[in-house]
Structures are given as structure tokens and as C-alpha cells.
Design a protein around this motif. Structure first.
Motif, PDB file in Angstrom:
ATOM      1  N   VAL A   1     -30.598   3.971 -11.632  1.00 21.00           N
ATOM      2  CA  VAL A   1     -31.566   4.659 -10.766  1.00 21.00           C
ATOM      3  C   VAL A   1     -31.456   4.120  -9.343  1.00 21.00           C
ATOM      4  O   VAL A   1     -31.466   2.901  -9.124  1.00 21.00           O
ATOM      5  CB  VAL A   1     -33.001   4.487 -11.290  1.00 21.00           C
ATOM      6  N   SER A   2     -31.335   5.021  -8.375  1.00 18.02           N
ATOM      7  CA  SER A   2     -31.272   4.644  -6.961  1.00 18.02           C
ATOM      8  C   SER A   2     -32.395   5.346  -6.196  1.00 18.02           C
ATOM      9  O   SER A   2     -32.665   6.527  -6.431  1.00 18.02           O
ATOM     10  CB  SER A   2     -29.923   5.028  -6.351  1.00 18.02           C
ATOM     11  N   LEU A   3     -33.028   4.617  -5.319  1.00 15.53           N
ATOM     12  CA  LEU A   3     -34.081   5.168  -4.462  1.00 15.53           C
ATOM     13  C   LEU A   3     -33.787   4.795  -3.015  1.00 15.53           C
ATOM     14  O   LEU A   3     -33.399   3.660  -2.729  1.00 15.53           O
ATOM     15  CB  LEU A   3     -35.450   4.609  -4.841  1.00 15.53           C
TER      16      LEU A   3
ATOM     17  N   PRO B   1     -33.898   2.535   6.986  1.00 17.10           N
ATOM     18  CA  PRO B   1     -34.142   2.913   5.590  1.00 17.10           C
ATOM     19  C   PRO B   1     -33.977   1.739   4.645  1.00 17.10           C
ATOM     20  O   PRO B   1     -33.241   0.785   4.927  1.00 17.10           O
ATOM     21  CB  PRO B   1     -33.088   3.983   5.339  1.00 17.10           C
ATOM     22  N   MET B   2     -34.643   1.831   3.504  1.00 21.21           N
ATOM     23  CA  MET B   2     -34.508   0.820   2.465  1.00 21.21           C
ATOM     24  C   MET B   2     -33.978   1.498   1.207  1.00 21.21           C
ATOM     25  O   MET B   2     -34.503   2.517   0.777  1.00 21.21           O
ATOM     26  CB  MET B   2     -35.847   0.154   2.157  1.00 21.21           C
ATOM     27  N   SER B   3     -32.924   0.945   0.630  1.00 22.59           N
ATOM     28  CA  SER B   3     -32.333   1.492  -0.587  1.00 22.59           C
ATOM     29  C   SER B   3     -32.479   0.487  -1.716  1.00 22.59           C
ATOM     30  O   SER B   3     -32.280  -0.725  -1.535  1.00 22.59           O
ATOM     31  CB  SER B   3     -30.854   1.811  -0.370  1.00 22.59           C
TER      32      SER B   3
ATOM     33  N   LEU C   1     -42.746   0.120   3.296  1.00 21.96           N
ATOM     34  CA  LEU C   1     -43.337   0.193   4.622  1.00 21.96           C
ATOM     35  C   LEU C   1     -42.263   0.023   5.668  1.00 21.96           C
ATOM     36  O   LEU C   1     -41.150  -0.413   5.381  1.00 21.96           O
ATOM     37  CB  LEU C   1     -44.395  -0.901   4.829  1.00 21.96           C
ATOM     38  N   GLU C   2     -42.642   0.337   6.914  1.00 22.32           N
ATOM     39  CA  GLU C   2     -41.707   0.138   8.008  1.00 22.32           C
ATOM     40  C   GLU C   2     -41.435  -1.344   8.203  1.00 22.32           C
ATOM     41  O   GLU C   2     -42.203  -2.194   7.750  1.00 22.32           O
ATOM     42  CB  GLU C   2     -42.263   0.754   9.304  1.00 22.32           C
ATOM     43  N   VAL C   3     -40.364  -1.663   8.892  1.00 22.04           N
ATOM     44  CA  VAL C   3     -40.010  -3.057   9.146  1.00 22.04           C
ATOM     45  C   VAL C   3     -41.113  -3.738   9.941  1.00 22.04           C
ATOM     46  O   VAL C   3     -41.893  -3.110  10.646  1.00 22.04           O
ATOM     47  CB  VAL C   3     -38.676  -3.133   9.914  1.00 22.04           C
ATOM     48  N   GLY C   4     -41.151  -5.062   9.790  1.00 19.55           N
ATOM     49  CA  GLY C   4     -42.139  -5.831  10.542  1.00 19.55           C
ATOM     50  C   GLY C   4     -43.336  -6.241   9.707  1.00 19.55           C
ATOM     51  O   GLY C   4     -44.215  -6.950  10.190  1.00 19.55           O
ATOM     52  N   GLN C   5     -43.411  -5.819   8.427  1.00 16.53           N
ATOM     53  CA  GLN C   5     -44.506  -6.225   7.570  1.00 16.53           C
ATOM     54  C   GLN C   5     -44.166  -7.549   6.881  1.00 16.53           C
ATOM     55  O   GLN C   5     -43.010  -7.832   6.562  1.00 16.53           O
ATOM     56  CB  GLN C   5     -44.765  -5.142   6.509  1.00 16.53           C
ATOM     57  N   THR C   6     -45.185  -8.346   6.639  1.00 16.37           N
ATOM     58  CA  THR C   6     -44.983  -9.607   5.937  1.00 16.37           C
ATOM     59  C   THR C   6     -45.003  -9.378   4.433  1.00 16.37           C
ATOM     60  O   THR C   6     -45.469  -8.348   3.941  1.00 16.37           O
ATOM     61  CB  THR C   6     -46.093 -10.605   6.301  1.00 16.37           C
ATOM     62  N   PHE C   7     -44.482 -10.362   3.693  1.00 14.15           N
ATOM     63  CA  PHE C   7     -44.482 -10.245   2.239  1.00 14.15           C
ATOM     64  C   PHE C   7     -45.910 -10.151   1.709  1.00 14.15           C
ATOM     65  O   PHE C   7     -46.197  -9.417   0.767  1.00 14.15           O
ATOM     66  CB  PHE C   7     -43.770 -11.455   1.629  1.00 14.15           C
ATOM     67  N   GLU C   8     -46.829 -10.909   2.342  1.00 23.00           N
ATOM     68  CA  GLU C   8     -48.226 -10.879   1.898  1.00 23.00           C
ATOM     69  C   GLU C   8     -48.815  -9.480   2.074  1.00 23.00           C
ATOM     70  O   GLU C   8     -49.584  -9.000   1.250  1.00 23.00           O
ATOM     71  CB  GLU C   8     -49.053 -11.906   2.671  1.00 23.00           C
ATOM     72  N   GLU C   9     -48.457  -8.818   3.177  1.00 24.89           N
ATOM     73  CA  GLU C   9     -48.957  -7.466   3.394  1.00 24.89           C
ATOM     74  C   GLU C   9     -48.384  -6.495   2.369  1.00 24.89           C
ATOM     75  O   GLU C   9     -49.071  -5.611   1.868  1.00 24.89           O
ATOM     76  CB  GLU C   9     -48.608  -7.006   4.814  1.00 24.89           C
TER      77      GLU C   9
ATOM     78  N   ILE D   1     -37.677   5.204   6.017  1.00 32.58           N
ATOM     79  CA  ILE D   1     -38.713   4.567   6.817  1.00 32.58           C
ATOM     80  C   ILE D   1     -38.104   3.928   8.060  1.00 32.58           C
ATOM     81  O   ILE D   1     -36.893   3.808   8.207  1.00 32.58           O
ATOM     82  CB  ILE D   1     -39.469   3.500   6.001  1.00 32.58           C
ATOM     83  N   GLY D   2     -38.969   3.502   8.966  1.00 28.90           N
ATOM     84  CA  GLY D   2     -38.571   2.825  10.186  1.00 28.90           C
ATOM     85  C   GLY D   2     -39.801   2.518  11.014  1.00 28.90           C
ATOM     86  O   GLY D   2     -40.926   2.678  10.548  1.00 28.90           O
TER      87      GLY D   2
END
Length: 317
Positions: A265-267, A279-281, A296-304, A271-272
Motif C-alpha cells: 500500500v502506498s499513500l 508532499p509526503m509519501s 500536515l504541512e512542513v514545520g510541525q513538531t512531532f508533539e503537534e 501537502i506543503g
């Protein structure tokens, strides 16, 4: 044909006025509860001429001034050319042939509910809904100018195209999971109202993009062929049978997709951020149970990401 050129009113003696086949209709008519049938090429100078029902049945009826229809307006055959004028309609508007406009306005101003439909796709410049009981759209409609919602507009099961920000009360717009919203043109500041919680398809081909005022589910296809979709903190969710088709633009914010049961399965998450497409694959050897993932778009923390349940524990992945 001149209707009341001398100042006296003309009242039809039959249920429907005989076809008007002259070259000009001007003056003041008092058609009562009867219909006026336009069956030839006509220039209509009707600024002070209120009608009950109007039927265009042949030729091209060209407005030289505004037109007030206190009953139903039907384009059964031929063409009604609005041009840059305003048509005030208090009854149903039915287009089975052609309706053309340049910068004109259709103002649906009844009191007890109206329909905007027919067998043809209706192309308008400006559309204003002033009926407090609302208008039900029963065919596909394109609004190249401004959609002004002073009353409700429902487009369940049909397509609505807009090119500018919705005026009036945007939440008067309602659709369902069988509806398609197309955002095209070049207008800026377009917001998908929170009253639209589910759509079949959403197309963004406007370079200025659009924003969401609330969470939105797309059961069919999200088409990105222009600007971005800014979720503004809301969730844009693609249904289990849905897909994203992208040529340009992306999602800024939360995009959720289904991971189906199976192997290999590929997804891809389209996003951006405000300046770049990132994009994230994801590739999975096996998905034991179908579930959803959110990116989510780039720039989010792991906690978020954790707080927003980006990886659903019940996805079985």
C-alpha cells in the motif's frame, strides 16, 4: 410590438398572451396572472414593465433594460440574452435552452422558495439569492461574478462553480456528499463555508486558491489544478473511495486519507506550506486493517503531530 406605448394598460383576455413576434417590446404591460410568450427575435426595453410568467420559446430575446418577472421565467427554446442588465425573478427559473450574460445579474427574490434549474447548464455572471425560504438548484450552475447569499442556496446532487468570494451570508450555501464545488476564475479570498461539511468532488483551479471555514470531507475527487487549499486549522478528509488528482497547488494544513487493507500500500499526501509543495509519501508492506492517516504541512513538531493523531492507532498499520 408596443405594449402601452400610449400609456394605457393592456390586459390579456386569454390564459396565455399570443406570441410576441415583433422587433421591440416596450412600455408598460399588466399581464395579470397570464404568461407572455416570446417567440421571435425581440429587443426588450422593459425597465418599468413587470410581468407575471415569461416564456422564451424561439429566437433571441435581448434585454435593453432590467426585467421584472413576478412569476416563473422559462427559457424553453431560443435564447434569453441578459447582457449587463438585471432580471428580478420571484418564481422558478427554468433554462432548457440558452441564457447568456456579460455582467448581468439574476436576482431571485421570491418569498416562499424557488428552483433554479432546467435541462441546460446555467451560466451566470452575478447571482443573488434574496428569497428567505431559499432557492434549490436542480441543474449545474456557473457563477462567473459574485454569488450573494441573502437567502439559502442548496445544490444537492449538482455542480456549482464560483470564481469570487461568497457575499452576504456564506453559510446560506448548503450541499451534500453528492455535490460538486468548483472554484475557478481569478478571485481572491474565497472561503468554503463551514455549512459545507461534505462534498462529492472539490476542484480548485483558481490561482489564488481557497480556504476552509470548517472541516470538510470529499467522498470522490479532490482536483488541484491551480492554487492551494488552506485548511486554516481544519481537517480536509478524503473518503475511503476518494482520490486526489494534482497538476499544481497543494493542501496547506491537515489532509487525511484512508489506507486500504492489503499489501504493498502506498499513500501520497499532497501537502506543503505557503511557499512550497512538500508532499509526503508512505509505503506499507501490509495493512492489516483499513484506517486513516493525517499529514500536515512542513514545520510541525512531532508533539503537534501526536496531538492531532496523525497516525491513527486503530489503523492496523
Amino acid at each position: 410590438v408596443e405594449c402601452n406605448a400610449a400609456g394605457g394598460a393592456v390586459t390579456p383576455a386569454r390564459p396565455a398572451r399570443p406570441p410576441i413576434v415583433g422587433s421591440r417590446l416596450a412600455g408598460t404591460c399588466r399581464p395579470g396572472s397570464r404568461a407572455v410568450l416570446m417567440a421571435s427575435a425581440l429587443s426588450i426595453d422593459a425597465g418599468s414593465m413587470p410581468f407575471n410568467d415569461v416564456i422564451v420559446n424561439a429566437g433571441t430575446a435581448t434585454l435593453l433594460d432590467n426585467l421584472t418577472v413576478n412569476g416563473n421565467l422559462t427559457v424553453a427554446a431560443g435564447t434569453l440574452a441578459i447582457g449587463s442588465h438585471t432580471v428580478f425573478a420571484a418564481g422558478d427559473v427554468t433554462v432548457n435552452a440558452a441564457l447568456t450574460t456579460t455582467t448581468g445579474l439574476l436576482d431571485m427574490n421570491g418569498l416562499t422558495g424557488q428552483t433554479l434549474g432546467g435541462t441546460a447548464t446555467i451560466g451566470l455572471y452575478d447571482l443573488t439569492i434574496n428569497d428567505p425560504a431559499g432557492v434549490t438548484q436542480t441543474t449545474d450552475v456557473t457563477v462567473a461574478g459574485t454569488l450573494d447569499l441573502g437567502g439559502p442556496l442548496t445544490f444537492d446532487g449538482h455542480s456549482l462553480s464560483i470564481a469570487h468570494a461568497i457575499a452576504g451570508t456564506p453559510n446560506n450555501l448548503t450541499g451534500d456528499a453528492t455535490s460538486t464545488l468548483i472554484i475557478n476564475g481569478a478571485g481572491s479570498g474565497i472561503v468554503v463555508p463551514s455549512s459545507l461539511a461534505a462534498l462529492l468532488n472539490l476542484t480548485i483551479s483558481n490561482a489564488n486558491g481557497a480556504a476552509l471555514a470548517g472541516p470538510l470531507g470529499v467522498a470522490g475527487t479532490l482536483t488541484l489544478s491551480g492554487g492551494n487549499v488552506n485548511t486554516t486549522g481544519n481537517l480536509l478528509s478524503i473518503g475511503p473511495a476518494g482520490s486526489v488528482v494534482r497538476t499544481s497547488g497543494h493542501v496547506i494544513g491537515r489532509l487525511r486519507k484512508w489506507a486500504p487493507l492489503g499489501s504493498g500500500v502506498s499513500l501520497t499526501f499532497e501537502i506543503g506550506d505557503a511557499t512550497a509543495y512538500a508532499p509526503m509519501s508512505l509505503n506499507f508492506g501490509t495493512v492489516a486493517a483499513a484506517g486513516q492517516l493525517t499529514a500536515l504541512e512542513v514545520g510541525q513538531t512531532f508533539e503537534e503531530l501526536e496531538a492531532l493523531e496523525s497516525l491513527d492507532a486503530d489503523a492496523g498499520i
